[in-house]
Each structure stands twice: as C-alpha cells, then as structure tokens.
Enzyme design. Structure first.
Site, PDB file in Angstrom:
ATOM      1  CE1 TYR A 261      43.501  40.115   6.824  1.00 34.48           C
ATOM      2  CE2 TYR A 261      43.711  42.183   8.041  1.00 34.48           C
ATOM      3  CZ  TYR A 261      43.285  40.860   7.971  1.00 34.48           C
ATOM      4  OH  TYR A 261      42.640  40.287   9.050  1.00 34.48           O
TER       5      TYR A 261
ATOM      6  CB  THR B 114      46.168  32.747  14.853  1.00 32.76           C
ATOM      7  OG1 THR B 114      46.184  33.964  14.079  1.00 32.76           O
ATOM      8  CG2 THR B 114      45.054  32.807  15.873  1.00 32.76           C
TER       9      THR B 114
ATOM     10  CG  ASP C 251      38.962  27.654  -1.340  1.00 32.88           C
ATOM     11  OD1 ASP C 251      38.572  28.842  -1.397  1.00 32.88           O
ATOM     12  OD2 ASP C 251      40.163  27.333  -1.333  1.00 32.88           O
TER      13      ASP C 251
ATOM     14  CE  LYS D  67      39.692  40.100   7.315  1.00 34.09           C
ATOM     15  NZ  LYS D  67      38.801  38.953   7.506  1.00 34.09           N
TER      16      LYS D  67
ATOM     17  CG  ASN E 138      37.288  32.356  11.592  1.00 39.27           C
ATOM     18  OD1 ASN E 138      37.848  33.219  12.270  1.00 39.27           O
ATOM     19  ND2 ASN E 138      37.922  31.262  11.171  1.00 39.27           N
TER      20      ASN E 138
ATOM     21  CB  SER F 154      40.834  43.086  10.529  1.00 38.30           C
ATOM     22  OG  SER F 154      41.976  43.728  11.037  1.00 38.30           O
TER      23      SER F 154
HETATM   24  N1  LIG Z   1      44.775  36.744  14.204  1.00 38.92           N
HETATM   25  C1  LIG Z   1      44.504  38.017  14.234  1.00 38.92           C
HETATM   26  O1  LIG Z   1      45.211  38.799  14.922  1.00 38.92           O
HETATM   27  C2  LIG Z   1      43.330  38.591  13.467  1.00 38.92           C
HETATM   28  C3  LIG Z   1      43.085  39.966  13.609  1.00 38.92           C
HETATM   29  C4  LIG Z   1      41.992  40.522  12.930  1.00 38.92           C
HETATM   30  C5  LIG Z   1      41.189  39.706  12.158  1.00 38.92           C
HETATM   31  N2  LIG Z   1      41.460  38.382  12.034  1.00 38.92           N
HETATM   32  C6  LIG Z   1      40.554  37.594  11.188  1.00 38.92           C
HETATM   33  O2  LIG Z   1      40.097  36.459  11.884  1.00 38.92           O
HETATM   34  C7  LIG Z   1      39.874  35.369  10.979  1.00 38.92           C
HETATM   35  C8  LIG Z   1      40.640  34.136  11.458  1.00 38.92           C
HETATM   36  O3  LIG Z   1      42.010  34.468  11.535  1.00 38.92           O
HETATM   37  P1  LIG Z   1      43.098  33.514  12.229  1.00 38.92           P
HETATM   38  O4  LIG Z   1      44.014  34.410  12.965  1.00 38.92           O
HETATM   39  O5  LIG Z   1      42.443  32.392  12.911  1.00 38.92           O
HETATM   40  O6  LIG Z   1      43.875  33.014  10.902  1.00 38.92           O
HETATM   41  P2  LIG Z   1      44.579  31.617  10.596  1.00 38.92           P
HETATM   42  O7  LIG Z   1      45.089  30.984  11.819  1.00 38.92           O
HETATM   43  O8  LIG Z   1      45.509  31.919   9.468  1.00 38.92           O
HETATM   44  O9  LIG Z   1      43.350  30.707  10.054  1.00 38.92           O
HETATM   45  C9  LIG Z   1      42.691  31.071   8.871  1.00 38.92           C
HETATM   46  C10 LIG Z   1      41.541  30.114   8.650  1.00 38.92           C
HETATM   47  O10 LIG Z   1      40.867  30.503   7.445  1.00 38.92           O
HETATM   48  C11 LIG Z   1      40.858  29.373   6.562  1.00 38.92           C
HETATM   49  N3  LIG Z   1      40.936  29.798   5.157  1.00 38.92           N
HETATM   50  C12 LIG Z   1      41.858  30.583   4.573  1.00 38.92           C
HETATM   51  N4  LIG Z   1      41.604  30.723   3.267  1.00 38.92           N
HETATM   52  C13 LIG Z   1      40.477  29.995   3.018  1.00 38.92           C
HETATM   53  C14 LIG Z   1      39.715  29.711   1.862  1.00 38.92           C
HETATM   54  N5  LIG Z   1      40.040  30.217   0.658  1.00 38.92           N
HETATM   55  N6  LIG Z   1      38.615  28.946   1.982  1.00 38.92           N
HETATM   56  C15 LIG Z   1      38.265  28.410   3.172  1.00 38.92           C
HETATM   57  N7  LIG Z   1      38.966  28.609   4.311  1.00 38.92           N
HETATM   58  C16 LIG Z   1      40.051  29.402   4.222  1.00 38.92           C
HETATM   59  C17 LIG Z   1      42.074  28.558   6.939  1.00 38.92           C
HETATM   60  O11 LIG Z   1      41.957  27.248   6.429  1.00 38.92           O
HETATM   61  P3  LIG Z   1      43.269  26.382   5.963  1.00 38.92           P
HETATM   62  O12 LIG Z   1      43.840  25.783   7.231  1.00 38.92           O
HETATM   63  O13 LIG Z   1      42.711  25.375   5.031  1.00 38.92           O
HETATM   64  O14 LIG Z   1      44.231  27.326   5.318  1.00 38.92           O
HETATM   65  C18 LIG Z   1      41.980  28.660   8.452  1.00 38.92           C
HETATM   66  O15 LIG Z   1      40.995  27.799   8.946  1.00 38.92           O
HETATM   67  C19 LIG Z   1      40.313  35.878   9.602  1.00 38.92           C
HETATM   68  O16 LIG Z   1      39.199  36.326   8.876  1.00 38.92           O
HETATM   69  C20 LIG Z   1      41.220  37.042   9.936  1.00 38.92           C
HETATM   70  O17 LIG Z   1      41.314  37.990   8.897  1.00 38.92           O
HETATM   71  C21 LIG Z   1      42.508  37.799  12.667  1.00 38.92           C
END
Ligand SMILES: NC(=O)c1ccc[n+]([C@@H]2O[C@H](COP(=O)([O-])OP(=O)(O)OC[C@H]3O[C@@H](n4cnc5c(N)ncnc54)[C@H](OP(=O)(O)O)[C@@H]3O)[C@@H](O)[C@H]2O)c1
Length: 225
Positions: free
Chosen positions: A147, A182, A54, A151, A78, A132
C-alpha cells in the site's frame, strides 16, 4: 456551480463526496464499478450522473469518458484499495501487490489520461489524486508495504502530471484524506467521513495554479514528500 467527477463513489470517502456535493447543488458525475455501487450512489446522491468502470480497465474508462460531453472542472481520483493480506518486506504476495499497483498507482493515471480533454476545457481545472500519508517517503514504519509503495508511486505521478500540465493551467495535487472511519480506515480511525470529506471539498475548491505539485492533507496542510 462546478462540474465534479468523483471516481470510486460506491461507498466510503467517494460516496460521501458525491453526496455532499450533490446536496449543495453542484453538478456531479460519479463512477462506480458494480450494480450494488450504482444503487448506493443513487440512494445517496440521486442527482449524480453515474458512470461504470474499474480503474484497471482502460477500455472501460475510455468508453465512460466518451459518454461525458461537458467540461470537467474538478476530478477527484479517489478509488483505491488496501491490497493483499501478506504485504511485508519479508513476506510479499507479489500478484496481489501488482494488482494493487494497477488500482492505486496506475488507475488514477488511466482515469486522468482518458478524461484529460474534458478536464482541459474545465474552469480552473483541478485534479485531486487521493493519496495517503502512508505514501510519504519520509514516514517511518514498515507495515503495509504494498500500500505504501502504491501511494508513493501515485505521489510521483502527481508530481509528473503537475509539471506536464502546468503550462495548460491544470492544477494537480496529491491529497490525503486523513485517517477516516470507512471500510478501509476501520472503526478506530480518527475521523468521521463527513468531516474528512468536507475538508477535501474545501481544499479542492480553493486550489489555484500556485498550489500545483503540492502534497496536502484534508485541512490543506502541507505533507512532507
Ligand atoms: N480511509 C482512510 O483512512 C484513508 C486514509 C488515506 C487514504 N485513503 C484513500 O482514500 C480513498 C478512498 O478510501 P475509502 O476509505 O473511502 O475506502 P473504501 O471505503 O474501501 O472505498 C474504496 C472505493 O474505491 C473503489 N474501488 C476499489 N477498487 C477499485 C477498482 N479497481 N476500480 C474502481 N473502483 C475501485 C471501491 O469500489 P467498490 O465498492 O466497487 O469496491 C470504493 O468505492 C482511497 O484511495 C484510499 O487509499 C483512505
């Protein structure tokens, strides 16, 4: 072939990054934090070497780093979360916001510090901090304050790391993946995860020391801090 470390590879952008890189024969080490995450990673990217931690747990991150022997060329930090339900400037879940800062802002820094000796030995070493557009100080809007703050803080960490590591040849960027469908981005986000990740990988591959301290999106376009 490069050695990539993908943090937060149980689902979403991280899992797809591990999948695409493994599919084309790159060497991938990827972290998850649960048995379910491990199973998802094994199914999507069977060749990836798994780690488990974690990002709030510095001891677990150090123990994972001690398991890796070979230099890391690219770190994609990530893992991230969206934070508590109540996170407006007039109604904040403070405990939830503090926890989010530990995940989104300090989590990537814990990972960088633990893996830095391996990264410094990498070829054209690159650190990609997954941020982000919502971390931009110049973006309007007031929803999801915790959030945004998490970021924006990560963006500042990207700048400081870039300045501190430039002399050692380590590239550091803050990279936004776009609005991706996602669990976090939701079903109405504009981008398919495959397209966002293809862009993220392309940008990460192309980075040179001239790019360090930049705030980019998944197309390689500059974002305003
Ligand atoms: N999706 C978007 O539109 C978007 C836009 C801008 C930025 N982002 C950024 O892109 C990254 C990935 O986002 P995503 O859309 O793929 O999100 P997601 O589908 O919610 O996946 C989040 C990932 O982070 C892991 N995670 C969360 N908390 C954690 C912790 N305390 N320790 C270790 N792992 C942890 C989760 O693991 P678990 O499965 O164990 O929970 C999962 O693998 C993030 O940093 C997010 O802020 C996403």
């Amino acid at each position: 072939m490069s050695h990539w470390l993908i943090v937060g590879a149980s689902r979403g952008i991280g899992l797809e990054t591990a999948r695409q890189l493994s599919a084309r024969g790159e060497r991938v080490t990827a972290s998850v934090r649960s048995a379910a995450g491990l199973a998802a990673l094994k199914a999507a990217a069977p060749q990836a070497a798994p780690l488990q931690f974690d990002v709030r747990d510095a001891a677990a991150i150090s123990a994972a780093a001690a398991q890796v022997r070979d230099p890391i060329d690219v770190l994609i930090a990530n893992a991230g979360a969206y934070g508590p339900q109540r996170q407006s400037s007039t109604d904040m879940d403070f405990e939830g916001a503090l926890d989010l800062l530990s995940v989104n802002t300090l989590g990537p820094l814990r990972v960088v510090q633990a893996f830095l000796p391996l990264i410094k030995r990498g070829a054209r070493p690159r650190i990609v901090l997954m941020t982000s557009r919502l971390g931009s100080m110049s973006l309007g809007g007031t929803v999801n304050v915790a959030y945004r703050v998490s970021k924006a803080g990560l963006n500042k960490i990207a700048q400081c790391l870039a300045d501190d590591l430039k002399a050692e040849g380590v590239v550091v960027v803050a990279l936004s993946p776009g609005r991706v469908r996602t669990a976090m981005g939701g079903p109405n986000a504009t981008l398919d995860v495959r397209d966002s990740v293809a862009g993220v990988i392309q940008v990460a591959e192309s980075l040179t020391l001239a790019d360090t301290r930049r705030y980019l999106d998944y197309r390689g376009e500059e974002l305003p801090w």
